[in-house]
Write an enzyme that holds these catalytic residues in place. Structure first.
Site, short mmCIF file in Angstrom:
data_model
loop_
_atom_site.label_atom_id
_atom_site.label_comp_id
_atom_site.label_asym_id
_atom_site.label_seq_id
_atom_site.Cartn_x
_atom_site.Cartn_y
_atom_site.Cartn_z
CG ASP A 43 -2.07 -2.29 12.95
OD1 ASP A 43 -2.28 -2.24 14.16
OD2 ASP A 43 -1.38 -1.47 12.32
CE LYS A 92 -11.30 0.93 13.68
NZ LYS A 92 -11.81 1.77 12.60
CG MET A 118 -8.04 4.20 5.20
SD MET A 118 -7.25 5.00 6.59
CE MET A 118 -6.02 6.01 5.76
N1 SAH Z 1 -0.07 1.41 5.45
C1 SAH Z 1 -1.07 0.81 4.60
C2 SAH Z 1 -2.32 1.63 4.52
C3 SAH Z 1 -3.09 1.67 5.83
S1 SAH Z 1 -4.59 2.54 5.69
C4 SAH Z 1 -0.46 0.60 3.20
O1 SAH Z 1 0.63 1.11 2.93
O2 SAH Z 1 -1.05 -0.12 2.41
C5 SAH Z 1 -5.72 1.26 5.35
C6 SAH Z 1 -6.20 1.32 3.93
O3 SAH Z 1 -5.24 0.75 3.07
C7 SAH Z 1 -7.47 0.56 3.65
O4 SAH Z 1 -8.61 1.28 4.02
C8 SAH Z 1 -7.38 0.42 2.15
O5 SAH Z 1 -7.71 1.60 1.50
C9 SAH Z 1 -5.89 0.19 1.96
N2 SAH Z 1 -5.55 -1.24 1.87
C10 SAH Z 1 -4.73 -1.92 2.68
N3 SAH Z 1 -4.57 -3.19 2.25
C11 SAH Z 1 -5.31 -3.30 1.13
C12 SAH Z 1 -5.56 -4.34 0.21
N4 SAH Z 1 -5.00 -5.54 0.34
N5 SAH Z 1 -6.37 -4.09 -0.84
C13 SAH Z 1 -6.93 -2.89 -1.02
N6 SAH Z 1 -6.74 -1.87 -0.17
C14 SAH Z 1 -5.94 -2.06 0.88
#
Ligand code: SAH
Length: 266
Positions: A51, A73, A187
C-alpha cells in the site's frame, strides 16, 4: 475471477497448494520498527503486494527477485478496489506463490486486514497474520506522548476519523468523549473540524490538549500541540497533511516535555 479451488480434502484436513498469503504489518515508517518475522518473510517472498503507507526504506528491503505490486492510491486515481486486491492475492496463492500482503502499521488496525483475511478464509487459502507496530502507538511515542499515564489517563480508544461509506459502522463521538481518557484518531486530518466539534458537543472542554503527529517515526516527522477549541484552525495554518495521528486528552500536553525525536513545530 477467482481461479477454481485446488484445495484437496485429505482425511477431513485441508491441504493447499504450496501458496500462502502473509498479512504483514510494515510498521509506521522507520524500517527499524519492522518485526524480525516481517523481515524474514520479505526476504523469501515471491510477490509483495503493498500500500501507499509502506515506506521507501522498507520497500528497499525486498529482494530484486520478488515481484512488487503497488495497490495504493496514486494522485487522484483511486486504489485498486478491495475485491480486485482479494482476487489478486487468492490467484497468486493458488498459483503456489508465497504472497506478502504488506500494510502500513498493523494489518488488523484500519487496514482492511480483517476483510482480506475473511476473503482468504472463504476461499480456503492458507494465511498467516504478522502484527506490526501501529502508527496509533508509534507516532505518539515518537512525539513523546505516553497514551496512558497514572496521573492523566487510564483508558485509550483508537478511532477512525474517516467515515464515508454508509456501510461503515457509525462513530458515536459523544459516547467516546465521555468514556475514555485518551482518544487516538487515525485518518482524521481532513475532518478535524467536524470531529473536534462533535467531541466538544459530547462534553469535552475547548481546553482539552490535542497533539497531531504528521509522518510519525519518519525523518520529516512534525508534531503540533494545541487545544481542542483551536486545533483545526492551527492545523490549517501549519498545513498539516496526512498521514497524521491525532491524540486528544491530558497526555497530549506531555509531548511538550517528553518530545525526544524532533522539536515540535510551535
Ligand atoms: N494500519 C495502519 C493504519 C492505516 S489507516 C496502522 O496500524 O498504522 C491510515 C492512517 O494511519 C493515516 O491516515 C494516519 O492517520 C495513520 N498513519 C499511518 N502511518 C502514519 C505515520 N507514519 N504517521 C502518522 N500517521 C500515520
Amino acid at each position: 475471477m477467482i481461479k477454481e479451488q485446488r484445495t484437496l480434502k485429505l482425511n477431513g484436513e485441508r491441504s493447499m497448494g504450496h501458496g500462502k498469503v502473509f498479512l504483514v504489518g510494515a510498521g509506521p515508517g522507520d524500517y527499524k520498527l519492522l518485526t524480525i518475522r516481517a523481515l524474514e518473510l520479505l526476504k523469501k517472498a515471491d510477490v509483495v503486494i503493498y500500500d501507499r503507507l509502506v515506506s521507501k526504506s522498507i520497500l528497499k528491503l525486498i529482494p530484486k527477485k520478488a515481484k512488487k505490486i503497488y495497490v495504493g492510491k496514486k494522485s487522484g486515481i483511486y486504489e485498486l478496489p478491495q475485491e480486485k486486491i482479494n482476487e489478486l492475492m487468492i490467484n497468486l496463492a493458488l498459483d503456489g506463490k508465497k504472497v506478502i500482503r504488506l500494510k502500513g502499521g498493523d494489518p488488523f488496525l484500519f487496514g482492511r486486514g480483517g476483510e482480506e483475511a475473511e476473503a482468504l478464509s472463504d476461499n480456503n487459502i492458507d494465511f498467516e497474520v504478522v502484527p506490526g507496530i501501529t502508527s496509533a502507538l508509534a507516532a505518539p511515542a515518537y512525539a513523546g506522548i505516553p497514551l496512558t499515564h497514572r496521573k492523566y489517563s487510564s483508558s485509550v480508544a483508537i478511532v477512525t476519523g474517516h467515515q464515508i461509506e454508509k456501510s461503515e459502522k457509525v462513530i458515536n463521538w459523544s459516547k467516546i468523549a465521555s468514556s475514555v481518557d485518551t482518544i487516538v484518531i487515525l485518518m482524521g486530518v481532513g475532518r478535524l473540524e467536524a470531529i473536534t466539534k462533535n467531541l466538544m458537543e459530547g462534553g469535552l472542554s475547548i481546553n482539552t490538549p490535542v497533539a497531531i503527529i504528521e509522518r510519525g517515526t519518519m525523518k520529516r516527522q512534525r508534531s503540533l500541540i494545541g487545544k481542542l477549541g483551536t486545533i483545526s484552525e492551527e492545523v490549517r495554518k501549519k498545513n498539516v497533511k496526512p498521514p497524521a495521528v491525532i491524540v486528544i486528552g491530558e497526555v497530549a500536553e506531555l509531548g511538550r516535555k517528553l518530545s525526544w525525536f524532533k522539536m515540535p513545530l510551535h
